[in-house]
Enzyme design. Sequence first.
Site, PDB file in Angstrom:
ATOM      1  N   ASP A 479      -4.864  -2.316  31.649  1.00 37.23           N
ATOM      2  CA  ASP A 479      -4.989  -3.294  32.723  1.00 37.23           C
ATOM      3  C   ASP A 479      -4.007  -4.445  32.538  1.00 37.23           C
ATOM      4  O   ASP A 479      -3.448  -4.657  31.453  1.00 37.23           O
ATOM      5  CB  ASP A 479      -6.426  -3.829  32.762  1.00 37.23           C
ATOM      6  CG  ASP A 479      -6.880  -4.177  34.182  1.00 37.23           C
ATOM      7  OD1 ASP A 479      -6.018  -4.350  35.060  1.00 37.23           O
ATOM      8  OD2 ASP A 479      -8.088  -4.285  34.398  1.00 37.23           O
ATOM      9  N   ASP A 549      -8.835  -2.456  43.252  1.00 36.87           N
ATOM     10  CA  ASP A 549     -10.178  -2.833  42.805  1.00 36.87           C
ATOM     11  C   ASP A 549     -11.199  -2.696  43.929  1.00 36.87           C
ATOM     12  O   ASP A 549     -12.405  -2.726  43.678  1.00 36.87           O
ATOM     13  CB  ASP A 549     -10.189  -4.282  42.305  1.00 36.87           C
ATOM     14  CG  ASP A 549      -9.692  -4.401  40.874  1.00 36.87           C
ATOM     15  OD1 ASP A 549      -9.641  -3.375  40.173  1.00 36.87           O
ATOM     16  OD2 ASP A 549      -9.347  -5.524  40.456  1.00 36.87           O
TER      17      ASP A 549
END
Length: 740
Positions: A479, A549
């Site tokens: 990430d 997301d």
Amino acid sequence: MPVIYHERTKQFHLYNDDISYIFCVMLNQQLGHLYYGKRIQDQEDFSHLLEWGFRDMSPCVFEGNPKFSLEQVKQEVSVYGAGDLRNCGLHVVQQDGSSTTHFEYLSHQILPGKPSLEGLPATYVEEDNEAETVRICLIDKTLSCQVELQYTLFNQLPVLTRSMKIIHSGTEKIRLETAMSFNLELPDKEYEMLTLTGAWGRERHIQNVPLHQGIQSIYSLRGHSSHNYNPFIGLKRKDTTEFLGEAIGFSLVYSGNFLAQAEVDTYDVTRIMMGIHPHGFSWVLEPGDSFQTPESVLVYSDKGLNRMSQAFHELYQTRLVRGFWRDRERPILINNWEATYMNFDEDKILGLARTATELGIELFVLDDGWFGERNTDTTSLGDWFPNKAKLPNGISGLASKITAMGLKFGLWFEPEMISKASKLYEKHPDWLLSVPYRPVSPGRNQYVLDLTKAEVIDYLDETLSNLLAGSDISYVKWDMNRSMSEVFSQGRESDFQGRVYHQYILGIYELYERLTIKFPEVLFESCASGGGRFDPGMLYYSPQGWISDNTDAVERLKIQYGTSMVYPLSSMGSHVSAVPNHQTSRSVSLNTRGSVAYFGTFGYELDISQLSDEEKTTVQEQIIFMKKYRSLMARGTFYRLASPFQGNETAWMVRSEDRSQAIVGYYRILTKVNDGYRRLKLAGLDPHKKYRIAHLGEHGYFGDELMEIGIVLNDHTSGDYHSKVPRGDFLSRIFILEAD
């Protein structure tokens, strides 16, 4: 023989069955552009295509010849300072401050195959007969500086790649202020520019804007390719559809700051440029130094946007993605993030894993919150050791217990970031990208490590290698959760600061390269707060990425549809998540959530232990379906059929190479009262084959009927007032086609 050089006319013709690309050495020994488009017959002389003429006030190259001006002719490399008054792709500043350069043709080589680009991701070939490369050397004799242009034409695809290398052999240092990857000039402006734009949670939405005189551009100055603009632009004729008409796609194999622009001059000539954004970029070359630009990929289609996309898909899936996982089926995973966030312990995780095993899931991924003292997002980034309060047996102990259940184990980390509340920061505050005498801006309560420094890369390499080697980890979610600010490398001289943005990305690539070499069977998935760094550069190292997301199935229709303009389904991380959805609060049926997620890598992101027995049965059925068809989803040819950007319905399909099998996804957002009739036309089928369609009875349908007439979506033909099409919003239907 796709690359031809005509010695007498000094013209290059790169062609295959689909495309031609033609350029020449002009009167002043610079390279002029002649043609790019559909394949045409080769001939020795295309010089009539070099258009030029007298224009008032335009500086001219030769005294006594007012017609030859660099402002007017189409060029392969445009440089500042010598009469081209448009935006230029190469700007070199000399020691005395001059920006005037003249790069003239010196030599060329025609090479089989495709050479790699040192330190940078790029497309590749496995056999030399797949492509041919022409490498052209230009020289500025005054500077003793050379420009090496590399063009590669793939034999079986409508694909041309371009890049540029600057090699300095002079006696004084020079400074690159602009070094774009390519320059292309088209003879008119009758195009719409297609871009993939958005923001966090709504990445890669399709936007079409007609070209007009002036500059139209997209860019990133965030230190990563960004949620806002993907490093891609397309040009399409105004009447081009998914299946008809001319389209050109330009994609940059790069993960940092970029600029992609179309400049239309007042004579309607369109100049396309793409490369590293000049803002914040200043690269000093000492004598003997060189600089390599990222690779750009050009795709031409005269059969609409679908053909353009399919060429990108095939290229990126088979000749950009590399390694163990390129051609393998990806495991169906469960990620604990939306189930627990950071509030978990070993018992909770093991309980989820046991349920996952019962449902047929293959991979359990532990997300954020497992390390240091990480209970909120304010601490511990950089401290990559297990939080023993949550995981008393550490990562290795947890991984052993989960793999003993028959699951693979995966782990989240965010190596590029650091928290001030961390042991790493206490030891190395100078490892932050920051200006020491100014405040540093936090983002997501975290800061950016300086990956231009070798010691930072070495630390991360050692730490993460020990973690991966010491536990049974088969998957990594990498990430990156904030954009960059205060981009300054502490302890470095002023000349270095203009390198930082690009050098940072080179550091990311180096770290990825080290880890993927050491752990070739670990499946890496890239993530940047969702889709903030979903680009071709990342695909070279991680064969799939978390595209957003936003896991809401309705929102994902637009995100996945837009992403498919460039990227294959095998690269798209797509999960079934909790309802009400955590980003939109929308409740969508489990059936529709699954039907959208099928068209990607597929997984789950919810508390499966809280599902009802009926929901668990549905999940088991979804997993059985995906295991049966995931090879087709990953390697089949993808078609967009109905756009969520143009109406209430979305549809797409994947079909096998031999056209014997296809899966169609159809989605209706809002139900309508007393609506009209609906038919869905398919594409890419064999017109002579007869297809059976699951759930539509025993009647067979020839491919030509399904493509020219379509599937009847409403059951009004039965005379029954009550349609068999389900009522309600957020409907989805999956059609499975099997040829007799």
